[in-house]
Design a protein around this motif. Sequence first.
Motif, PDB file in Angstrom:
ATOM      1  N   MET A 108     109.728 -59.336  86.265  1.00  0.00           N
ATOM      2  CA  MET A 108     110.024 -58.482  87.381  1.00  0.00           C
ATOM      3  C   MET A 108     111.333 -57.759  87.130  1.00  0.00           C
ATOM      4  SD  MET A 108     110.885 -59.590  91.279  1.00  0.00           S
ATOM      5  CE  MET A 108     109.820 -58.589  92.265  1.00  0.00           C
ATOM      6  N   LYS A 109     111.356 -56.467  87.458  1.00  0.00           N
ATOM      7  CA  LYS A 109     112.578 -55.683  87.309  1.00  0.00           C
ATOM      8  C   LYS A 109     113.100 -55.263  88.671  1.00  0.00           C
ATOM      9  CE  LYS A 109     112.203 -53.847  82.717  1.00  0.00           C
ATOM     10  NZ  LYS A 109     112.490 -52.716  81.869  1.00  0.00           N
ATOM     11  N   VAL A 110     114.402 -55.383  88.830  1.00  0.00           N
ATOM     12  CA  VAL A 110     115.084 -54.936  90.032  1.00  0.00           C
ATOM     13  C   VAL A 110     116.268 -54.094  89.582  1.00  0.00           C
ATOM     14  CG1 VAL A 110     116.371 -55.647  92.090  1.00  0.00           C
ATOM     15  CG2 VAL A 110     114.401 -56.988  91.326  1.00  0.00           C
ATOM     16  N   SER A 111     116.299 -52.859  90.027  1.00  0.00           N
ATOM     17  CA  SER A 111     117.369 -51.925  89.649  1.00  0.00           C
ATOM     18  C   SER A 111     117.530 -51.841  88.132  1.00  0.00           C
ATOM     19  CB  SER A 111     118.694 -52.322  90.293  1.00  0.00           C
ATOM     20  OG  SER A 111     118.597 -52.292  91.691  1.00  0.00           O
ATOM     21  N   GLY A 112     116.410 -51.853  87.429  1.00  0.00           N
ATOM     22  CA  GLY A 112     116.427 -51.728  85.976  1.00  0.00           C
ATOM     23  C   GLY A 112     116.778 -53.009  85.231  1.00  0.00           C
ATOM     24  N   ILE A 113     116.973 -54.105  85.942  1.00  0.00           N
ATOM     25  CA  ILE A 113     117.318 -55.384  85.310  1.00  0.00           C
ATOM     26  C   ILE A 113     116.071 -56.253  85.260  1.00  0.00           C
ATOM     27  CG2 ILE A 113     118.730 -57.470  85.476  1.00  0.00           C
ATOM     28  CD1 ILE A 113     120.750 -55.750  87.087  1.00  0.00           C
ATOM     29  N   ASP A 114     115.743 -56.725  84.062  1.00  0.00           N
ATOM     30  CA  ASP A 114     114.592 -57.615  83.904  1.00  0.00           C
ATOM     31  C   ASP A 114     115.023 -59.023  84.303  1.00  0.00           C
ATOM     32  OD1 ASP A 114     112.408 -59.115  83.185  1.00  0.00           O
ATOM     33  OD2 ASP A 114     112.172 -58.182  81.218  1.00  0.00           O
ATOM     34  N   ILE A 115     114.685 -59.397  85.532  1.00  0.00           N
ATOM     35  CA  ILE A 115     115.124 -60.677  86.097  1.00  0.00           C
ATOM     36  C   ILE A 115     114.598 -61.860  85.283  1.00  0.00           C
ATOM     37  CG2 ILE A 115     115.052 -62.165  88.138  1.00  0.00           C
ATOM     38  CD1 ILE A 115     116.702 -59.660  88.599  1.00  0.00           C
ATOM     39  N   ASP A 116     113.305 -61.824  84.938  1.00  0.00           N
ATOM     40  CA  ASP A 116     112.705 -62.943  84.203  1.00  0.00           C
ATOM     41  C   ASP A 116     113.357 -63.138  82.837  1.00  0.00           C
ATOM     42  OD1 ASP A 116     110.838 -63.548  86.241  1.00  0.00           O
ATOM     43  OD2 ASP A 116     109.556 -61.910  85.554  1.00  0.00           O
ATOM     44  N   ALA A 117     113.587 -62.060  82.123  1.00  0.00           N
ATOM     45  CA  ALA A 117     114.205 -62.154  80.799  1.00  0.00           C
ATOM     46  C   ALA A 117     115.651 -62.640  80.900  1.00  0.00           C
ATOM     47  CB  ALA A 117     114.160 -60.802  80.091  1.00  0.00           C
TER      48      ALA A 117
ATOM     49  N   ILE B  22     123.625 -74.463  88.443  1.00  0.00           N
ATOM     50  CA  ILE B  22     123.176 -73.159  87.927  1.00  0.00           C
ATOM     51  C   ILE B  22     121.666 -73.051  88.016  1.00  0.00           C
ATOM     52  CG2 ILE B  22     123.035 -71.719  85.858  1.00  0.00           C
ATOM     53  CD1 ILE B  22     125.864 -72.797  85.138  1.00  0.00           C
ATOM     54  N   GLU B  23     120.951 -74.115  87.692  1.00  0.00           N
ATOM     55  CA  GLU B  23     119.484 -74.112  87.806  1.00  0.00           C
ATOM     56  C   GLU B  23     119.050 -73.867  89.246  1.00  0.00           C
ATOM     57  OE1 GLU B  23     116.617 -74.211  86.080  1.00  0.00           O
ATOM     58  OE2 GLU B  23     117.743 -73.975  84.245  1.00  0.00           O
ATOM     59  N   ALA B  24     119.735 -74.485  90.191  1.00  0.00           N
ATOM     60  CA  ALA B  24     119.408 -74.285  91.608  1.00  0.00           C
ATOM     61  C   ALA B  24     119.631 -72.823  91.998  1.00  0.00           C
ATOM     62  CB  ALA B  24     120.243 -75.211  92.481  1.00  0.00           C
ATOM     63  N   LEU B  25     120.721 -72.253  91.554  1.00  0.00           N
ATOM     64  CA  LEU B  25     120.995 -70.838  91.846  1.00  0.00           C
ATOM     65  C   LEU B  25     119.956 -69.922  91.205  1.00  0.00           C
ATOM     66  CD1 LEU B  25     124.872 -70.812  91.464  1.00  0.00           C
ATOM     67  CD2 LEU B  25     123.550 -70.580  93.578  1.00  0.00           C
ATOM     68  N   LEU B  26     119.519 -70.253  89.993  1.00  0.00           N
ATOM     69  CA  LEU B  26     118.489 -69.455  89.328  1.00  0.00           C
ATOM     70  C   LEU B  26     117.183 -69.488  90.119  1.00  0.00           C
ATOM     71  CD1 LEU B  26     119.098 -70.332  85.566  1.00  0.00           C
ATOM     72  CD2 LEU B  26     119.705 -68.229  86.769  1.00  0.00           C
ATOM     73  N   MET B  27     116.861 -70.637  90.681  1.00  0.00           N
ATOM     74  CA  MET B  27     115.647 -70.750  91.494  1.00  0.00           C
ATOM     75  C   MET B  27     115.748 -69.871  92.740  1.00  0.00           C
ATOM     76  SD  MET B  27     113.561 -72.568  89.852  1.00  0.00           S
ATOM     77  CE  MET B  27     112.323 -72.787  91.090  1.00  0.00           C
ATOM     78  N   VAL B  28     116.896 -69.874  93.375  1.00  0.00           N
ATOM     79  CA  VAL B  28     117.094 -69.030  94.562  1.00  0.00           C
ATOM     80  C   VAL B  28     116.972 -67.558  94.189  1.00  0.00           C
ATOM     81  CG1 VAL B  28     118.784 -68.313  96.298  1.00  0.00           C
ATOM     82  CG2 VAL B  28     118.488 -70.733  95.778  1.00  0.00           C
ATOM     83  N   ILE B  29     117.538 -67.187  93.072  1.00  0.00           N
ATOM     84  CA  ILE B  29     117.449 -65.797  92.608  1.00  0.00           C
ATOM     85  C   ILE B  29     115.995 -65.408  92.383  1.00  0.00           C
ATOM     86  CG2 ILE B  29     117.951 -64.262  90.653  1.00  0.00           C
ATOM     87  CD1 ILE B  29     120.665 -65.793  90.445  1.00  0.00           C
ATOM     88  N   LEU B  30     115.225 -66.275  91.743  1.00  0.00           N
ATOM     89  CA  LEU B  30     113.807 -65.987  91.509  1.00  0.00           C
ATOM     90  C   LEU B  30     113.034 -65.839  92.817  1.00  0.00           C
ATOM     91  CD1 LEU B  30     112.861 -68.245  88.464  1.00  0.00           C
ATOM     92  CD2 LEU B  30     112.774 -65.754  88.600  1.00  0.00           C
ATOM     93  N   ILE B  31     113.290 -66.720  93.756  1.00  0.00           N
ATOM     94  CA  ILE B  31     112.595 -66.658  95.047  1.00  0.00           C
ATOM     95  C   ILE B  31     112.920 -65.347  95.760  1.00  0.00           C
ATOM     96  CG2 ILE B  31     112.522 -67.665  97.368  1.00  0.00           C
ATOM     97  CD1 ILE B  31     112.918 -70.418  95.943  1.00  0.00           C
ATOM     98  N   LEU B  32     114.184 -64.990  95.796  1.00  0.00           N
ATOM     99  CA  LEU B  32     114.586 -63.759  96.473  1.00  0.00           C
ATOM    100  C   LEU B  32     114.069 -62.511  95.748  1.00  0.00           C
ATOM    101  CD1 LEU B  32     118.241 -64.668  97.493  1.00  0.00           C
ATOM    102  CD2 LEU B  32     116.211 -64.561  98.958  1.00  0.00           C
ATOM    103  N   ALA B  33     114.091 -62.529  94.436  1.00  0.00           N
ATOM    104  CA  ALA B  33     113.587 -61.385  93.670  1.00  0.00           C
ATOM    105  C   ALA B  33     112.093 -61.208  93.897  1.00  0.00           C
ATOM    106  CB  ALA B  33     113.887 -61.568  92.183  1.00  0.00           C
ATOM    107  N   ASN B  34     111.358 -62.302  93.972  1.00  0.00           N
ATOM    108  CA  ASN B  34     109.923 -62.211  94.223  1.00  0.00           C
ATOM    109  C   ASN B  34     109.633 -61.687  95.622  1.00  0.00           C
ATOM    110  OD1 ASN B  34     109.028 -63.045  91.699  1.00  0.00           O
ATOM    111  ND2 ASN B  34     109.171 -65.194  92.245  1.00  0.00           N
ATOM    112  N   ARG B  35     110.475 -62.011  96.573  1.00  0.00           N
ATOM    113  CA  ARG B  35     110.280 -61.521  97.944  1.00  0.00           C
ATOM    114  C   ARG B  35     110.538 -60.025  98.035  1.00  0.00           C
ATOM    115  NH1 ARG B  35     112.571 -65.114 102.595  1.00  0.00           N
ATOM    116  NH2 ARG B  35     111.116 -63.820 103.725  1.00  0.00           N
TER     117      ARG B  35
END
Length: 60
Positions: free
Chosen positions: A1-10, A33-46
């Motif tokens: 998934m890309k947000v503002s040109g940033i590939d979040i998954d990569a 850090i892993e917990a924060l990464l999970m939150v970022i993924l959840i929010l990016a998917n939303r």
Amino acid sequence: MKVSGIDIDATIAHVRQQLETDNTVIPVLKLAIEALLMVILILANRLGMNSKNSSKPPST
């Protein structure tokens, strides 16, 4: 998934790889850090959801 040109998954995959190989980071920090990464993924998917690809109607 890309947000503002940033590939979040990569980017997250790269951070996880760095965490695995870096022995100087303490385990509790790695967990945080892993917990924060999970939150970022959840929010990016939303961000990509709308009434057409979600089970929730627009009014909720």
